[in-house]
Design a protein around this motif. Structure first.
Motif, PDB file in Angstrom:
ATOM      1  N   PRO A 265       0.823  -1.215   0.000  1.00 15.88           N
ATOM      2  CA  PRO A 265       0.000   0.000   0.000  1.00 15.88           C
ATOM      3  C   PRO A 265       0.855   1.262   0.000  1.00 15.88           C
ATOM      4  O   PRO A 265       0.779   2.058   0.919  1.00 15.88           O
ATOM      5  N   MET A 356      -0.523   4.806   1.866  1.00 17.09           N
ATOM      6  CA  MET A 356      -1.862   5.166   1.401  1.00 17.09           C
ATOM      7  C   MET A 356      -2.668   5.956   2.425  1.00 17.09           C
ATOM      8  O   MET A 356      -3.729   6.476   2.103  1.00 17.09           O
ATOM      9  N   PHE A 412      -4.762  -1.490   6.290  1.00 22.05           N
ATOM     10  CA  PHE A 412      -5.487  -0.961   5.136  1.00 22.05           C
ATOM     11  C   PHE A 412      -6.638  -1.898   4.768  1.00 22.05           C
ATOM     12  O   PHE A 412      -7.709  -1.469   4.382  1.00 22.05           O
ATOM     13  N   GLU A 413      -6.380  -3.189   4.887  1.00 23.38           N
ATOM     14  CA  GLU A 413      -7.390  -4.186   4.567  1.00 23.38           C
ATOM     15  C   GLU A 413      -8.462  -4.226   5.647  1.00 23.38           C
ATOM     16  O   GLU A 413      -9.647  -4.398   5.363  1.00 23.38           O
ATOM     17  N   LEU A 417      -7.300   2.677   9.391  1.00 27.52           N
ATOM     18  CA  LEU A 417      -6.356   3.622   8.817  1.00 27.52           C
ATOM     19  C   LEU A 417      -5.925   4.656   9.851  1.00 27.52           C
ATOM     20  O   LEU A 417      -6.664   4.967  10.777  1.00 27.52           O
TER      21      LEU A 417
END
Lengths: 430, 93
Positions: A265, A356, A412-413, A417
């Protein structure tokens, strides 16, 4: 052990006033190497890939706190030749989210004692940072950030326009200013440090504790068997180790591809910095201008060090393009018109992992014995001591320290975040 | 300075464009079979190659069309350009 004891003795004496005087009287010709240039051993208890600030600090803390002295740092070029020599040396902990705030504040505390710790003058100067505000909305958001910082026991002061004017008299306070100054947010303990000294200080301190620093040792592949890392293939031969830490900002995707997980990411982007000709003392704090992507501090040599936004496109080139230079300097002119007659001396770029969500990744991976430290975005330099402290813990204990337990790769998954500004999954907007 | 060959306007300076990011990933679409996993991969995971890279640029200060560009991320050389739906080689299925 004997070496370590001798090493500690040398740390105390090497740069005493007497030694410096002796060096001066003998033409500076008799200084010893500051760290050894060893041949790689066949096997180490742990290897760190990347001889920058993060890698060297990690090796130092592995040796110092966790007693692992049979370790090596593999550096493809020379120590301190990457992003630690390519940043604007600003240190701050003015973050809002708890995970980031606590982590960077730990870093700030380690910065405050680094020169004593390493017996190396890293020229840490707590000159403070002022984020200048240009609207009521920005003042509100700075008040919120400052309160969040104070709740995390981090120093923060909300400044009025008059207070900013006293501290930063060179800003444009006229009625014609493109961005009128409304006030600012100050972190008085923030500051700058001498970037090369940080690399050299950690390299010397790690070396004295027995760490092998292998320069010109490029990693070309991983040996992984049954999901457990066995060692590395390098330009200086195969080196075995059951623990490998990755600290290669900018090149994380390339190194991770060798270990079999190439989709991460993050994107590699370049960020430029530039320095003016040296001038008399002009600005005695760090000043950031969020409305126009510009920040400035003055180096001890007298040059104004500027930085701004990313160039904006994926890049592995350690050099910048002119549109970003233009943009930074135009922003600078809007904020402090008096720099208009200055000549620009140099500009350079560093390649960074832009994660990200704008926050770092540090922890274990799906490969046993392989640890990842990446995604530092704009925050790599100031994070150095805290990264060393936490990444060493992660490698030695095979689990994250509590300060980095939420910097996971799989957040992220999972949707956890750490997006300071709520910008969404666009690298470079953070 | 990067110069991008816009399929509609010809070769133009990069300052006329804004960067639109990775063009290797394929938008997963909105059909009922689309999974969260596909959206995660599309939104978050990147090849991030050092070398030829597929990316979108928006000719925002020109014809306002989206352009697909194949560009080397190490040398910044533009290797090929085309309309946004062009296949320049390297796209994911």
């Amino acid at each position: 052990m004997q070496n370590a004891v001798n090493g500690a003795h040398q740390i105390m004496n090497r740069y005493s006033a007497l030694e410096v005087l002796k060096g001066g009287l003998t033409g500076q010709k008799n200084w010893e190497r500051v760290w050894r240039a060893p041949e790689p051993k066949r096997e180490y208890d742990a290897i760190i890939i990347g001889g920058g600030g993060h890698g060297l600090a990690t090796a130092y803390y592995l040796a110092k706190v966790h007693g692992m002295t049979n370790i090596a740092v593999c550096e493809k070029g020379w120590v301190g030749g990457g992003n630690i020599g390519r940043n604007t040396t600003i240190i701050r902990s003015n973050y809002m989210l708890e995970d980031n705030a606590n982590f960077y504040e730990k870093g700030m505390q380690l910065w405050e004692e680094m020169a004593q710790e390493l017996n190396y003058n890293v020229m840490f100067s707590q000159r403070g940072i002022i984020n200048v505000a240009h609207s009521d909305a920005q003042m509100d958001s700075f008040a919120r950030r400052g309160n969040a910082m104070r709740l995390n026991d981090i120093d923060a002061e909300l400044l009025t326009r008059e207070q900013v004017k006293e501290l930063l008299p060179m800003l444009d306070y006229s009625s014609k200013a493109r961005f009128p100054v409304y006030g600012g947010l100050q972190q008085p303990r923030a500051g700058t440090a001498r970037h090369d000294a940080v690399a050299w200080g950690y390299a010397r301190a790690a070396d004295m504790r027995g760490v092998d620093i292998l320069q010109n040792c490029e990693v070309t592949g991983f040996d992984i068997k049954d999901g457990q890392v066995q060692g590395l293939q390098t330009s200086r031969g195969v080196i075995k180790s059951k623990k490998v830490g990755i600290a290669v900002a900018g090149n994380t995707s390339r190194i991770c591809a060798m270990a079999g997980f190439n989709r991460l990411p993050m994107e590699s982007h370049k960020l430029q910095a530039m320095v003016s000709e040296p001038i008399k003392p002009f600005i005695n704090t760090v000043c950031t201008f969020g409305a126009g992507h510009f920040y400035v501090s003055q180096s001890d040599k007298g040059g104004l060090v500027f930085g701004g936004d990313l160039d904006g496109y994926n890049s592995y080139a350690q050099r910048g393009n002119l549109p970003a230079v233009n943009h930074v300097l135009q922003s600078g002119m809007a904020l402090m018109p008096s720099i208009g007659r200055l000549r620009l001396l140099r500009h350079w770029a560093g390649v960074m992992d832009m994660s990200m969500d704008g926050s770092p990744i540090m922890g274990t991976t799906q490969v046993k014995g392989l640890y990842l430290n990446a995604g530092w975005c704009y925050g790599g330099f100031k994070a150095i001591p805290a990264v060393g402290f936490c990444f060493a813990h992660t490698i030695a204990q095979n689990r994250p320290h509590e300060l980095n337990e939420n910097f996971t790769l799989n957040r992220f998954e999972k949707g956890y975040l750490l997006d300071e500004k709520g910008m969404g999954p666009v690298p470079g907007l953070h | 300075m990067i110069r991008i060959n816009c399929p509609w306007c010809g070769e133009r300076n990069m300052v006329e464009f804004t960067y639109g990011g990775d063009a290797i990933n394929k938008y997963p679409g909105l059909s009922e079979e689309t999974t969260a996993e596909q959206y995660f991969e599309f939104s978050y995971l990147r090849d991030n190659p050092c070398g030829p890279h597929l990316e979108y640029w928006h000719h925002v200060n020109g014809c306002r069309q989206w352009v697909k560009v194949k560009r080397d991320t190490l040398t910044h050389e533009v290797l090929a350009t085309g309309p946004a739906d062009a296949l320049l080689g390297g796209e994911k299925e």
